[in-house]
Design an enzyme around this catalytic site. Structure first.
Site, PDB file in Angstrom:
ATOM      1  N   ASP A   1      -1.356   9.683   4.821  1.00  0.00           N
ATOM      2  CA  ASP A   1      -2.697   9.338   5.302  1.00  0.00           C
ATOM      3  C   ASP A   1      -2.565   8.112   6.180  1.00  0.00           C
ATOM      4  O   ASP A   1      -1.752   7.223   5.922  1.00  0.00           O
ATOM      5  CB  ASP A   1      -3.681   9.119   4.153  1.00  0.00           C
TER       6      ASP A   1
ATOM      7  N   ASP B   1     -13.628   8.324   0.281  1.00  0.00           N
ATOM      8  CA  ASP B   1     -12.776   7.263  -0.266  1.00  0.00           C
ATOM      9  C   ASP B   1     -13.647   6.256  -1.016  1.00  0.00           C
ATOM     10  O   ASP B   1     -14.372   5.471  -0.414  1.00  0.00           O
ATOM     11  CB  ASP B   1     -12.031   6.594   0.895  1.00  0.00           C
TER      12      ASP B   1
ATOM     13  N   GLU C   1     -13.380   3.123  -3.501  1.00  0.00           N
ATOM     14  CA  GLU C   1     -12.482   2.141  -4.093  1.00  0.00           C
ATOM     15  C   GLU C   1     -13.116   0.766  -4.087  1.00  0.00           C
ATOM     16  O   GLU C   1     -14.273   0.607  -3.709  1.00  0.00           O
ATOM     17  CB  GLU C   1     -11.136   2.140  -3.384  1.00  0.00           C
TER      18      GLU C   1
END
Length: 286
Positions: A85, A174, A176
């Site tokens: 990624d 994503d 986080e």
């Protein structure tokens, strides 16, 4: 004999009391100013936005640690596919080098919040496709800046779309640690779960696909209360920098993608798809 005026014996005492009162007032004022300055010093200004330095795992590495170099984990007896990624911090990527090293899929950061697009997205997203890889795009979430629906819409319109060509993976969300402040973006566990439900529902309405979820077990426990709301639908992409994938967040019985190392800006982070290349193609096709 002189005659003293009435009250004259008490003047010195009153004067001393007056002076003492003034001094106490000044002292209080100084202490107040000192306390205000101290409080101002403690209150830090919000960190400036830096979406070019936020990528899948950037905050996981910061909060949960990384494996310090060394060899990648040994391949299991089960089939797996190597992937990477990347984001803008990787710049222009040599996809031929990665292909020759065995990399067969890539996720590319497309967006963050509703105001940032990766300036290297075209080279990274199209370049990985041209070399022969299966590719997908991901969105770095900031739930404190706008709604889940707004961010999913922005992502779908700025690189996060999907087409059934056998080479395009569903978009990934994503989730986080907050790179700018409060770990959980100021949301309660229930608020965080609802924000993600809003994002996933909007993305599916726009593309017809259930998105992949990137998150760590530690963050998931802290910020969602270890919710089981997504495991039955959204494929799990989990970062764990070591020799095994370890404990999964609640709701998932297995992982789909494992980010096993955060290796720096030259070649991106490395991942393994949990299955054969045919199964990866099936995920792309939906």
């Amino acid at each position: 004999m002189s005659v003293l005026r009435s009250g004259s014996p008490h003047r010195p005492a009153r004067s001393l009391a007056l002076v003492a009162g003034v001094l106490l007032s000044l002292l209080s004022l100084l202490l107040g100013l000192s306390g205000t300055a101290g409080a101002a010093a403690v209150r830090r200004a919000p960190e400036p936005r830096h979406p070019d330095r936020d990528w899948a795992g950037s905050q996981i590495a910061r909060h949960e640690g990384t494996a310090a170099g060394g060899a990648p984990p040994a391949a299991s007896l089960m089939a797996s596919v190597e992937g990477v990624d990347v984001s803008s911090h990787n710049g222009s990527v040599s996809w031929s080098t990665l292909w020759n090293s065995g990399v067969r899929f890539a996720y590319v950061k497309a967006t963050e919040s509703t105001s940032y697009t990766n300036p290297s997205f075209a080279q990274q997203y199209n370049g990985s496709y041209t070399i022969g890889m299966i590719r997908g795009a991901y969105h770095f979430a900031t739930p404190d800046t706008s709604s889940g629906a707004a961010q999913a819409t922005y992502f779908a319109g700025h690189g996060g779309g999907w087409s059934k060509d056998g080479r395009t993976l569903p978009g990934a969300l994503d989730m986080e640690y907050n790179p700018y402040g409060s770990t959980c973006y100021g949301l309660s566990p229930a608020g965080m779960v609802n924000w993600m439900k809003d994002w996933f529902a909007t993305y599916k309405a726009r593309t017809g696909r259930d998105a992949v979820l990137y998150t760590s077990t530690g963050w998931w426990k802290q910020c969602t209360g270890n919710s089981t709301a997504f495991g039955a639908v959204n494929p799990l992409w989990i970062p764990r920098y070591g020799s095994s994938v370890g404990e999964l967040p609640a709701g998932w019985g297995f992982h789909t993608i494992w980010q096993y190392t955060s290796s720096g800006p030259t070649v991106g982070d490395h991942n393994r798809f949990n299955g054969s290349l045919d199964r990866l193609k099936a995920l792309a096709n939906g």
